[in-house]
Design an enzyme around this catalytic site. Structure first.
Site, short mmCIF file in Angstrom:
data_model
loop_
_atom_site.label_atom_id
_atom_site.label_comp_id
_atom_site.label_asym_id
_atom_site.label_seq_id
_atom_site.Cartn_x
_atom_site.Cartn_y
_atom_site.Cartn_z
N ASN A 1 -10.96 -2.58 1.50
CA ASN A 1 -10.46 -2.70 0.12
C ASN A 1 -11.59 -2.41 -0.86
O ASN A 1 -12.76 -2.33 -0.46
CB ASN A 1 -9.95 -4.13 -0.15
N HIS B 1 0.82 -1.23 0.00
CA HIS B 1 0.00 0.00 0.00
C HIS B 1 0.86 1.28 0.00
O HIS B 1 0.50 2.27 0.64
CB HIS B 1 -0.96 0.03 1.21
#
Ligand code: NDP
Length: 496
Positions: free
Chosen positions: A130, A57
């Site tokens: 997500n 990320h």
């Protein structure tokens, strides 16, 4: 000449920001001096300007916004921020890709992370979601392996489709998430036009000790790129999604999402077909319809990317009363590993950084000192429990807050059983929901055909025919037409 007033970090003014001190000699230039504090400080700080990049990320956009309660949900949670219609709570949002480094192209195919910090009046709540409703694994011990297989090969330092597919063939519970990954939703056209899902099961709790299991979803109008568009954009502008979000907010085109929950009682959970602690499964809508609770709007860009977004740290363990974790083993592991990553990346006092600091009162005298502590450190207040001494003025900050509101009720379940290793073997049941998704994909003209191409361009790079065949076999377990279609397009590219 720049006439602005500059100082060293300790406040000493200096006359020029762009001139170092040197020995004068005839030709100009000469050895520098250790006493040129301004030069030494400038270079030394520059060398330390980057903090460790997130191992996953790393590439992200971020912005601030507001959560608004649209529908009464006080029957299912006592969370203060959800307590009445129209109540507003500010939040910070960071949307990321997963595998690529901070400089990588954000239009590349990937799952997209959705990390949201709600600054509620009972402390911070992080929703670390997500843009897909499921995940690749259900045993957290596989998490580092999964991510390594999606990143760079240890020898070539290249992304490697061989190890990517080798991992998924060896751990085929991932095929539901792979179906999302290789659908058009793997390449969002804009961060403003993708959904977010909690994935995990959480709990909404009430002060009377009752609770329900919930999954949270945030929905907008979804727009995606084709494979060709995403590849072209990656070459032309690797910051395409980041720029799109920043510019939209800058010109007042504020993105919005509607927030829903799926609600399941503990009794329903006990008899449900699917294990609700298995992150590779959804709760089908027909069994658990969406219930609207709120809306969110992004309306403010960061003032400074580093302080607002890069220093932000999110963790599913950051919770408020009324919201609690479930027994999902991947979630349980994340409760530890996210703060652990933040302590490594930002230091043990990362919660004090302005972007992470709660807006609600904090009195936490048993967590003090440590590297880079820039708080009042609770002055002379006792740093041990059970003290009869009066706390000092720092305690006044939270006087009046209900003590009951300071504890999260999570002990609502009784567990019996024995310690064992997690049963993560894959059965036909694991292919039922991927098959349902294949049908959903089939509702949209041309999407199944594009899916074949999305997989083929990646899978054709796998060297071993036996590994490619194993992938076709697993897609065929989802649906024979899917396996055949992937094989046809992939082998055509291999022999090309
Ligand atoms: P439904 O027909 O009720 O719902 C299917 C959902 O799939 C839609 O609501 C939509 O979710 C989502 N969807 C539509 N197109 C795509 C796509 N191209 N890629 C991914 N998702 C898409 O069926 P079920 O609830 O029974 O679920 C069937 C399958 O749909 C599941 O196996 C799962 O993979 C997928 N899905 C299910 C979700 C759930 O929570 N039940 C959520 C998302 C996907 P949305 O409106 O959120 O865009």
């Amino acid at each position: 000449m720049d006439q602005r007033y500059y100082t060293l970090a300790e406040g000493c003014p200096y006359p020029s920001a762009s001139t170092s001190v040197q020995f004068r000699n005839n030709g100009g230039g000469g050895p520098g001096l250790l006493q040129d504090i301004q030069l030494i400080e400038t270079l030394a700080h520059f060398a330390r300007e980057r903090i460790p990049e997130r191992v996953v990320h790393a590439k992200a956009a971020g912005a601030f916004g507001e959560f608004t309660v649209t529908d009464d949900c006080s029957d299912i949670t006592s969370a203060s921020f959800l307590s009445k219609v129209d109540k507003k709570t500010p939040f910070l949002l960071r949307i990321s890709t997963v595998g690529g480094e901070a400089g990588s192209a954000d239009s590349s195919r990937d799952v997209h992370g959705w990390a949201m910090k709600l600054f509620t009046d009972e402390g911070n709540l992080d929703w670390v979601f997500n843009n897909t409703p499921v995940f690749f694994i259900r045993d957290p011990i596989k998490f580092p392996s999964l991510n390594r297989s999606h990143k760079r090969h240890p020898q070539t330092h290249l992304p490697d489709p061989n190890m990517f597919w080798d991992f998924h063939v060896g751990n085929p519970e991932s095929f539901h998430e792979l179906m999302h990954f290789f659908s058009d939703r793997g390449t969002p056209a804009s961060l403003r036009h993708m959904n977010a899902y909690s994935g995990h099961t959480y709990k909404f709790t009430k002060e009377d000790g009752s609770f329900n299991y919930v999954k949270i979803q945030m929905k907008t109008s979804v727009k995606n790129l084709t494979k060709e568009e995403s590849v072209n954009i990656a070459g032309e502008n690797p910051d395409f999604l980041l720029q799109d979000l920043f510019e939209a907010i800058e010109k007042g085109d504020y993105p919005t999402w509607t927030v829903y929950v799926q609600v399941m009682s503990p009794e329903q959970a006990e008899n449900y077909r699917w294990n609700i602690f298995d992150m590779t499964k959804v709760w089908p809508h027909k069994d658990f319809p969406l219930r609207r609770i709120g809306s969110i709007t992004l309306d403010r860009n960061p003032l400074n990317y580093f302080t607002d977004i890069e220093q932000a740290a999110f963790s599913p363990s950051t919770m408020v009363p009324g919201f609690a974790p479930s027994a999902d083993p991947v979630l349980q592991a994340r409760l530890f590993s996210y703060p652990d990553a933040a302590r490594y990346r930002l230091g043990v006092n990362y919660q004090q950084l302005p972007t992470n600091a709660p807006k609600a009162p904090v009195y936490c005298p048993f967590q003090r000192d440590g590297l880079m502590n820039f708080s009042n450190d609770y002055g002379a207040d006792p740093n041990y429990v059970g003290s009869s001494l009066q706390p000092t003025k720092f305690y006044q900050d939270v006087k009046g807050v209900k003590a009951s509101a300071l504890s999260t009720f999570t002990e609502h379940e009784k567990w019996t059983g024995e310690v064992c290793t997690f049963q993560s073997h894959v059965t036909d049941e694991d292919f039922v929901q991927p098959a349902a998704l294949w049908d959903v994909i089939g509702r949209e003209a041309g999407h199944q055909q594009r899916f074949f191409g999305n997989v083929a361009i990646h899978l054709c790079q796998v060297k071993h025919p036996s590994l490619r065949q194993a992938v076709y076999d697993l897609f065929s377990r989802v649906n024979p037409d899917l396996g055949a279609g992937v094989k046809k397009e992939t082998e055509a590219l291999v022999s090309h």
